[in-house]
Motif scaffolding. Structure first.
Motif, mmCIF file in Angstrom:
data_model
loop_
_atom_site.group_PDB
_atom_site.id
_atom_site.type_symbol
_atom_site.label_atom_id
_atom_site.label_comp_id
_atom_site.label_asym_id
_atom_site.label_seq_id
_atom_site.Cartn_x
_atom_site.Cartn_y
_atom_site.Cartn_z
ATOM 1 N N THR A 23 0.752 -1.382 0.082
ATOM 2 C CA THR A 23 0.178 0.044 -0.143
ATOM 3 C C THR A 23 0.802 1.340 0.079
ATOM 4 O O THR A 23 0.433 2.150 -0.784
ATOM 5 C CB THR A 23 -0.880 0.064 1.099
ATOM 6 N N VAL A 24 1.843 1.146 0.621
ATOM 7 C CA VAL A 24 2.668 2.621 0.813
ATOM 8 C C VAL A 24 3.437 2.497 -0.752
ATOM 9 O O VAL A 24 3.375 3.746 -1.077
ATOM 10 C CB VAL A 24 3.949 2.099 1.850
ATOM 11 N N ILE A 80 1.939 1.723 -3.373
ATOM 12 C CA ILE A 80 0.765 2.163 -4.373
ATOM 13 C C ILE A 80 0.909 3.692 -4.180
ATOM 14 O O ILE A 80 0.814 4.552 -5.076
ATOM 15 C CB ILE A 80 -0.320 1.571 -4.142
ATOM 16 N N ALA A 81 0.899 4.183 -2.882
ATOM 17 C CA ALA A 81 0.441 5.614 -2.649
ATOM 18 C C ALA A 81 1.621 6.119 -3.210
ATOM 19 O O ALA A 81 1.462 7.393 -3.800
ATOM 20 C CB ALA A 81 0.208 5.808 -1.354
ATOM 21 N N ALA A 82 2.849 5.671 -2.818
ATOM 22 C CA ALA A 82 4.018 6.651 -3.299
ATOM 23 C C ALA A 82 4.187 6.928 -4.988
ATOM 24 O O ALA A 82 4.430 7.820 -5.252
ATOM 25 C CB ALA A 82 5.233 5.926 -2.811
ATOM 26 N N ALA A 85 6.522 9.598 -0.886
ATOM 27 C CA ALA A 85 6.784 10.142 -1.873
ATOM 28 C C ALA A 85 7.015 11.803 -2.052
ATOM 29 O O ALA A 85 7.916 12.133 -2.677
ATOM 30 C CB ALA A 85 5.810 9.669 -2.972
ATOM 31 N N LEU A 127 -6.421 10.409 -2.838
ATOM 32 C CA LEU A 127 -6.344 9.278 -3.435
ATOM 33 C C LEU A 127 -7.093 8.054 -2.757
ATOM 34 O O LEU A 127 -7.078 7.878 -1.497
ATOM 35 C CB LEU A 127 -4.628 8.625 -3.285
ATOM 36 N N THR A 157 1.025 7.039 4.605
ATOM 37 C CA THR A 157 2.377 7.016 4.886
ATOM 38 C C THR A 157 3.107 6.921 3.579
ATOM 39 O O THR A 157 4.209 7.697 3.393
ATOM 40 C CB THR A 157 2.648 5.729 5.737
ATOM 41 N N GLY A 158 2.587 6.462 2.604
ATOM 42 C CA GLY A 158 3.034 6.241 1.237
ATOM 43 C C GLY A 158 3.136 7.715 0.434
ATOM 44 O O GLY A 158 4.099 8.037 -0.015
ATOM 45 N N ILE A 159 1.936 8.266 0.605
ATOM 46 C CA ILE A 159 1.924 9.327 -0.073
ATOM 47 C C ILE A 159 2.952 10.381 0.488
ATOM 48 O O ILE A 159 3.581 11.147 -0.342
ATOM 49 C CB ILE A 159 0.638 10.378 0.235
ATOM 50 N N ALA A 215 -1.429 3.529 5.913
ATOM 51 C CA ALA A 215 -0.341 2.821 5.087
ATOM 52 C C ALA A 215 -0.331 3.893 3.843
ATOM 53 O O ALA A 215 0.895 4.163 3.358
ATOM 54 C CB ALA A 215 -0.558 1.610 4.730
ATOM 55 N N SER A 216 -1.585 4.271 3.370
ATOM 56 C CA SER A 216 -1.661 5.180 2.057
ATOM 57 C C SER A 216 -1.165 6.501 2.391
ATOM 58 O O SER A 216 -0.411 6.843 1.559
ATOM 59 C CB SER A 216 -3.229 4.979 1.564
#
Lengths: 101, 417, 302
Positions: B77-78, B80-82, C86, C69, C81-83, C78-79
């Protein structure tokens, strides 16, 4: 004429008012503001605006006097319930007709 | 089709040959690709990939955001978002960890994100087993990810690099698979590509959709069955069309994989295709496999050729998208009369998936040869050269049977039941 | 200390556009509207499966002026976190990342990702809008459903008390935990604004009255939310770097002890229809016990 021209390769939406259509059609009653009681309308000065602040659908304008967009007002009645001066009443909609405040 | 003689020395473009495991090679390739966000959760035998990357980041050799998440589901998921925001991302997993990602694998493919994932293939529980087979990645076959299988550590290094280029051109996430322990933990000489050359080989990643406060968009909301007009009056996709575009991209990806393999060859001296053959001239029977079994099969074929058998090996490098026409054409042009498909997976209730997929391709393209399904090596059961030679000899006996008698039910090699 | 926002001083720009799919009188619509006003333009939202997914519109039309998103049900933290990872990697350091999840996506299926992210002190705001059940899918129970409440999966009324997510998040020692209410939208706005300027994991818990799910006439959404606070079923407080302080009506209750009995609040909602006296007493005991703990911890003497 297919959908390829939209050039999306994933689902990506752009914003618009009325995404759910004319949500004014949802209601059976609409709010009416009595401008002789409503504080900003009565005083001619920006004040109160509590109804505006509580509207879930942001269909009221923060103006003197306030207006309500009946295209999208769902008729929840929160404005009438929360108005500190009792200036707003919920009035039965006439079926099939739309009108502005 | 690449005819790789197995004993030809690896062509060196630099003097930089290192002895490394496939795990190390995968991590090193991610470093060369200058990935920007890494998120992974440890699982045997993948952990060294994660640890190696952490070493690079910790020492400053690599500038990447490294998120030590609390599960594989969060790891993907990390990523995907990144990736959606526009960072080049990398992760690795296998076995139950990969299985835990399953929901989000669909998500990544449906969002058309060029995520690269290294997979040191390992058996899936139950029962628990940390050793090699390919059931883990094979089980993810239908999620929309590309899959490439590697035979040795050099291929792992080179393929991870190519994977970024392929994925970012077609906007499909890609799994680079290599056998756990057999390759992941085995030291082999690897020609290490030059970092500057890799940088020139890989253009900057440009996301197809941008999350920009100046131009607010809502990505992956509920999507209807039918097309719908947007605020600008343009007819936009239904779910069906968005998924169709993924399939279309997969079809294009076969040619892109070959193109990138050629470009890699020009720059680094090692060209890659999607099908590799070994000693298939005049072969009456061909052993077809993916991954390290294909390497093992080359030794088996050498022995059998010495004994007078006309047998060759075909390695399928690109499994998804499935190059059906190319496989059928390769088999037709070899002129063999049968295939022995050897794989470390099975679709329970039927047979090994490579065998099924291949038979379908042959049928569609009117190449009428038999294809025997051999399952081997599940849960790390050793696959010896003699296991392969025995299986090949068995299938060889079917060559002269009447066509309607050439079918043989799936066989599990070296099962001690 | 910044002056408290009033309807007069509150910005006019609307980020949540009219004509969206929120139910009539939706409490989330009020909270979301004011939260977005406080967060401003430079945000990226991430939203899991929930009422908000639907409120934000169906492809290809959205109902909000912020980028978002969407993500899978259990993945909000988690999403986010990922944003953020990045954005850091790309050198975009001004954008605030905000996850907006329901109680299901927070207390149940989403708790693992949230707990992990909080342990790592990931830099985003996590908003849990708590309508106390899985409302988007037709009112099935969640870990945040109060005892006695009927849902489609707690037919005779839920047998267990709700999870206290704000306290769970407080135990993660993150920089900022706050509870807010759409019945006090100016406070809600100001807490969001405050959260925006803090780094690390910030958790905002909103109690969201829900007309169809809780069973009351939509005009009472704001009133019901008030009643929840007045009887101590929901409390307004901040925990800032571990320091607890009540605010608003909860502060008055802490000072004066004039907490109303829970019964009136319960009887105003048909989700509690048929509740027996023993369960009402249990709920009252739960509230009393919670406030006794506050008192023993010294929270009532701030």
């Amino acid at each position: 004429m297919g959908t390829r021209d939209c050039k999306h390769i994933t689902a990506s939406s752009s914003p618009s008012i009325g995404e759910a259509g004319r949500t004014g059609d949802w209601r059976v009653k609409h709010p009416e503001i009595n401008n002789d009681i409503c504080t900003p309308a009565k005083t001619g000065k920006p004040s109160c605006f509590i109804c505006w602040s509580f509207c879930p659908d942001a269909v009221m304008t923060k103006t003197v006097p306030l207006t309500i967009d009946l295209e999208y007002c769902k008729g929840c009645g929160i404005c009438a319930q929360e108005c500190p001066t009792g200036a707003i009443t919920m009035v039965d909609d006439d079926r099939g007709f739309s009108h502005t405040c | 089709m690449n005819e790789n003689a197995k004993n030809k020395p690896v062509k060196q473009t630099t003097n930089d040959v290192a002895i490394m495991t496939a795990n190390h090679a995968a991590a090193y390739a991610a470093k060369l690709a200058e990935v920007q966000v890494i998120s992974a959760y440890p699982i045997t035998p993948q952990s060294p990939v994660v640890e190696k990357l952490m070493e690079y980041v910790g020492s400053g050799e690599m500038k990447a955001e490294f998120v030590t998440v609390e599960s594989e589901h969060s790891a993907i998921t990390v990523c995907i978002a990144a990736s959606a925001v526009g960072a080049r991302v990398f992760t690795a997993s296998c076995a139950n960890g990969l299985a835990l990602m399953h929901e989000m694998l669909h998500w990544a493919a449906g969002t058309r994100l060029p995520i690269v994932m290294a997979i040191p293939n390992r058996a899936v529980a139950a029962p628990w087993n940390i050793l090699n087979d390919q059931q883990d990645s094979i089980s993810q076959r239908d999620t929309g990810w590309m899959q490439i299988y590697c035979r040795n550590n050099q291929e792992v290094m080179d393929t991870v690099i190519q994977a970024f280029k392929i994925a970012e051109e077609v906007y499909i996430p890609i799994m680079v698979c290599y056998d756990g322990y057999v390759l992941s933990h085995t030291l082999m000489p690897v020609d290490v590509p030059d970092g500057a050359k890799v940088k020139s080989f890989l253009p900057e990643y440009v996301p197809h959709t941008v999350l920009d406060p100046q131009n607010p968009r809502n990505i992956n909301p509920v999507t209807l069955a039918d097309p719908r007009i947007n605020a600008e009056g343009t007819l936009c996709h239904g779910y069906y069309e968005i998924r169709y575009l993924l399939q279309e991209a997969h079809t294009r990806a076969i040619e892109v994989t070959q193109k990138v393999g050629r470009e890699f060859g020009k720059l680094f001296g090692r060209e890659y295709g999607i099908i590799d053959t070994y000693r298939c001239e005049n072969a009456k029977l061909v052993a077809l496999s993916m991954g390290s079994v294909a390497s093992e099969a080359m030794d088996a074929v050498d022995m059998l050729r010495d004994e007078g058998y006309d047998i060759g090996v075909m390695h399928l490098r690109l499994y998804r998208p499935f190059p059906a026409a190319e496989i059928a054409e390769a088999v037709r042009s070899i002129g063999c009369r049968g295939l022995a498909v050897m794989e470390k997976n099975t679709s329970y209730g039927y047979e090994g998936v490579l065998c099924s997929d291949t038979k379908a391709a042959l049928f569609d393209h009117r190449v009428d040869v038999f294809a025997h399904s051999y399952v081997m090596g599940l849960g790390g059961r050793d696959v010896k050269v003699q296991d392969i030679t025995e299986a090949l000899k068995k299938s060889y006996e079917y060559l002269d049977k009447p066509r309607q008698e050439q079918f043989k039910t799936q066989e599990w090699i070296n099962c001690k039941i | 200390m910044n002056k408290k926002t009033t309807p007069l001083t509150l910005i006019e720009k609307e980020y949540a556009l009219p004509g969206n799919r929120a139910c009539v009188g939706c409490g989330l619509a009020i909270a979301y509207r004011h939260g977005l006003k406080a967060l401003g333009d430079d945000v990226i939202l991430t939203v899991p499966a929930s009422c908000l997914t639907v409120l934000q519109g169906m492809y290809p039309v959205s109902s909000m002026l912020v980028p978002c998103l969407n993500t899978a049900f259990e993945t909000t933290a988690a999403s986010a976190t990922g944003i953020k990872a990045a954005l850091r990697a790309l050198g975009r350091n001004t954008t605030t990342v905000v996850g907006w999840a329901g109680d299901g996506g927070t207390a149940d299926i989403g708790i693992q990702a949230l707990s992990g992210a909080a342990e790592r002190n990931e830099d985003f705001i996590y908003v849990c809008y708590d309508n106390e059940a899985y409302m988007n899918t037709g009112t099935q129970k969640s870990g945040s459903t109060p005892m006695g409440a009927r849902t489609t999966t707690t037919i005779g009324g839920k047998l267990q008390h709700k999870k206290d997510m704000a306290q769970i998040m407080s135990a993660h020692n993150i920089p900022y935990v706050v509870t807010v209410s759409p019945s006090y939208p100016m406070d809600l706005h100001d807490k969001f604004k405050k959260a925006k300027d803090i780094s690390g994991t910030r958790y905002i818990h909103i109690l969201i009255p829900c007309p169809p799910g809780w069973g009351y006439d939509p005009q009472y959404t704001v009133q019901i939310g008030r009643m929840a606070i007045e009887c101590g079923m929901f409390d307004l407080y901040e925990v800032e770097n571990g320091a607890f302080s009540f605010y608003g009506p909860s502060k008055k209750i802490a000072e004066k002890g004039d907490r109303k009995p829970v019964e009136e609040y319960i009887r105003a909602q048909s989700r509690f229809k048929g509740i027996d006296q023993a369960t009402i007493d249990e709920l009252q005991k739960w509230v009393d016990s919670k406030w006794e703990t506050y008192r023993q911890l010294g929270y009532c003497n701030q």
